[in-house]
Design an enzyme around this catalytic site. Structure first.
Site, PDB file in Angstrom:
ATOM      1  N   SER A 253      12.310 -62.886 -40.629  1.00  0.00           N
ATOM      2  CA  SER A 253      11.623 -61.601 -40.448  1.00  0.00           C
ATOM      3  C   SER A 253      12.482 -60.508 -41.061  1.00  0.00           C
ATOM      4  O   SER A 253      13.592 -60.765 -41.537  1.00  0.00           O
ATOM      5  CB  SER A 253      11.422 -61.331 -38.966  1.00  0.00           C
ATOM      6  N   LYS A 254      11.975 -59.286 -40.992  1.00  0.00           N
ATOM      7  CA  LYS A 254      12.688 -58.143 -41.576  1.00  0.00           C
ATOM      8  C   LYS A 254      14.122 -58.048 -41.058  1.00  0.00           C
ATOM      9  O   LYS A 254      15.003 -57.556 -41.742  1.00  0.00           O
ATOM     10  CB  LYS A 254      11.944 -56.843 -41.237  1.00  0.00           C
ATOM     11  N   ARG A 255      14.300 -58.496 -39.830  1.00  0.00           N
ATOM     12  CA  ARG A 255      15.627 -58.481 -39.211  1.00  0.00           C
ATOM     13  C   ARG A 255      16.651 -59.256 -40.062  1.00  0.00           C
ATOM     14  O   ARG A 255      17.842 -58.985 -40.016  1.00  0.00           O
ATOM     15  CB  ARG A 255      15.478 -59.167 -37.844  1.00  0.00           C
ATOM     16  N   HIS A 256      16.164 -60.241 -40.806  1.00  0.00           N
ATOM     17  CA  HIS A 256      17.070 -61.063 -41.608  1.00  0.00           C
ATOM     18  C   HIS A 256      17.318 -60.487 -42.991  1.00  0.00           C
ATOM     19  O   HIS A 256      17.987 -61.102 -43.820  1.00  0.00           O
ATOM     20  CB  HIS A 256      16.510 -62.484 -41.752  1.00  0.00           C
ATOM     21  N   GLY A 257      16.764 -59.327 -43.259  1.00  0.00           N
ATOM     22  CA  GLY A 257      16.960 -58.729 -44.593  1.00  0.00           C
ATOM     23  C   GLY A 257      15.626 -58.578 -45.292  1.00  0.00           C
ATOM     24  O   GLY A 257      14.576 -58.557 -44.645  1.00  0.00           O
TER      25      GLY A 257
END
Ligand code: GLU
Length: 486
Positions: A253-257
């Site tokens: 997800s966006k959390r991972h970049g």
């Protein structure tokens, strides 16, 4: 054997994500490997969330990645239109057939009624599914419900006591019991088809015989098989590819970049590196070598080597792959790709002439050795564009050594005499200096490095000098000499 035909069927509700790009790539590789066809279909029945900007962005990301489309949106072909919003009549025609055959029925249940049914199922700890309440409405019941202003949906009658077996090309045999499915909606009250219905009609009418898609659609597959059976069609073969997880094993997800392909493009990842990296998300080549170009990927790709277990998105691996392409492709191309970053920083003018471009090229021949992606370029080229300062304590310590003026003067003289200043002549020139001056290498090279770059460490001098050019090299030497003797 029949020609293999696959499709990528994105919903244009946002940019092309890593997961979508990987699905598109696997389909494309499968088509290219088998000499089949790759179709692009736009699944835009969610009118509120779909947009033509997203569609354009998805198509341009596919083009950037290098996935050429044989048939589909933006390309055309014999089985169009390729946008679901332009195929509504077709869905209605097939829905009508199912209705006539008694395989579908109108359902008038309201949202509240369905929610209440759901609650009851949950309270009884039963499987949540539609009860089939409207299955046997009479003409009279229907008229009454319609007179209340209710607008019906069309539901598919799921056969009872049946199980569906899917021999998935990646996951193997998967069995579903129809018991758990419940009659599902095929046309919504506004006449729009649901995903499961439209996909079946489109895959059939476009001649799709292999469906390679994300694992999250596995649970939709029995519904699609049932619909195919109801129409008297052979369903396509399915291959459900695993999720992509972040390094922490949570769904990517966006959390991972960055999650969209466009972000990688804008950060200076090369499309061939991206293709290579995405291919390795869930598929592995037969041999050890992981740097594989487009043709090698096409030659080697097979569904047999696609694994069931989730793929892990490893940015370090992407950086490694991208770095190796950055060093491998032509210097001209790398320079062109680096230019916007250098221009943004103000290192290079907006319209560089040939001479300036050539200078940037020789700088890039040094800088590319250090890059994971092109957006990092400005961290490595400052020494070429910004005149060094000699004020630092460590720099002064070196410049004030007694041999330094002599070293710098001899070097200036040699550069002035030199016929050319390419890498190999610089290598020779530098190599001969300590001996000629009767000094240890360290006492010569450290001051030269500091004079040229203002730094005590950095790229090889024989690379730095050609990239700086004769004039800058001499000017910097003179400036350092001035600082050394004052
Ligand atoms: N439009 C669907 C999606 O974007 C396609 C699913 C499929 O390939 O069947 O997830």
């Amino acid at each position: 054997m029949k020609e293999i035909k696959v499709r990528f069927a994105p919903s244009p509700t946002g940019p092309l994500h890593i997961g979508g790009a990987r699905s598109a790539l696997f389909n494309w590789l499968y088509a290219r490997h088998t000499g089949g066809k790759f179709v692009l279909r736009i699944e835009d029945t969610d009118m509120e969330r779909s947009s033509s900007e997203s569609e354009e962005e998805i198509i341009s990301s596919l083009q950037w990645l290098g996935l050429d489309i044989d048939e589909g949106a933006g390309v055309g072909g014999d089985n169009g239109p390729y946008r679901q919003s332009e195929r509504l009549d077709l869905y209605r025609k097939y829905a009508e057939n199912l209705l006539q055959n008694g395989q579908a029925y109108y359902c008038y249940c309201t949202g509240e009624e369905l929610a209440a049914e759901r609650e009851t199922c949950l309270a009884r700890e039963e499987m949540v599914r539609y009860s089939g309440r409207c299955r046997n409405l009479t003409e009279q019941d229907r008229r009454k419900l319609e007179s209340e202003g209710r607008k019906p949906v069309l539901r598919f009658k799921v056969p009872e006591e049946k199980s569906i077996v899917i021999n998935d090309m990646v996951r193997g045999r998967v069995e579903f019991d129809c018991e758990g499915i419940g009659d599902f909606v095929i046309l919504k009250s506004d006449g729009m088809p649901t995903y499961n219905f439209a996909v079946v009609i489109d895959d059939y009418s476009m001649g799709i015989n292999h469906v390679i898609r994300a694992e999250e659609h596995l649970s939709n597959t029995p519904r699609q098989v049932l619909l195919n059976e109801a129409m008297g069609w052979d369903p396509p073969l399915f291959a459900h590819i695993s999720l992509i997880l972040g390094k922490d094993k949570a769904k990517m997800s966006k959390r991972h970049g960055a999650t969209s392909l466009k972000q990688y493009k804008e950060t200076g990842y090369l499309p061939e590196a991206m293709m290579n990296f995405l291919a390795l998300l869930g598929w592995s080549p037969g041999g050890e070598e992981e740097i594989l170009d487009r043709q090698e990927l096409i030659n080697q790709f097979s569904l047999d080597r696609v694994v069931k277990s989730p793929a892990v998105f490893d940015l370090e691996k992407l950086n490694y792959i991208n770095g190796s392409y950055i060093r491998q492709v032509s210097l001209q191309r790398i320079t062109e790709l680096a230019l916007p970053f250098l221009q943004e920083k103000g290192y290079v003018s907006q319209n560089p002439g040939i001479e300036d471009f050539e200078k940037v090229k020789s700088i890039m021949s040094v800088a590319r050795e250090y890059l994971n992606n092109l957006s990092e370029v400005n961290d490595h080229v400052g020494i070429f564009f910004v005149e060094p300062s000699y004020d630092g304590i460590d720099v002064q310590e070196i410049l004030k050594q007694e041999q330094v003026p002599g070293v710098l003067e001899s070097f200036i003289a040699k550069v002035k005499e030199a016929e050319s200043l390419d890498e190999s002549s610089c290598k020779k020139l530098i190599k001969s200096l300590p001996k000629e001056l009767g000094l240890g290498a360290k006492h010569v090279y450290k001051p030269l490095r500091v004079a040229l770059t203002g730094l005590t460490q950095g790229p090889e001098l024989y690379q730095v000098i050609p990239a700086l050019g004769c004039e800058k090299t001499i000017n910097r030497m003179k400036a350092a000499l001035h600082s050394a003797v004052n």
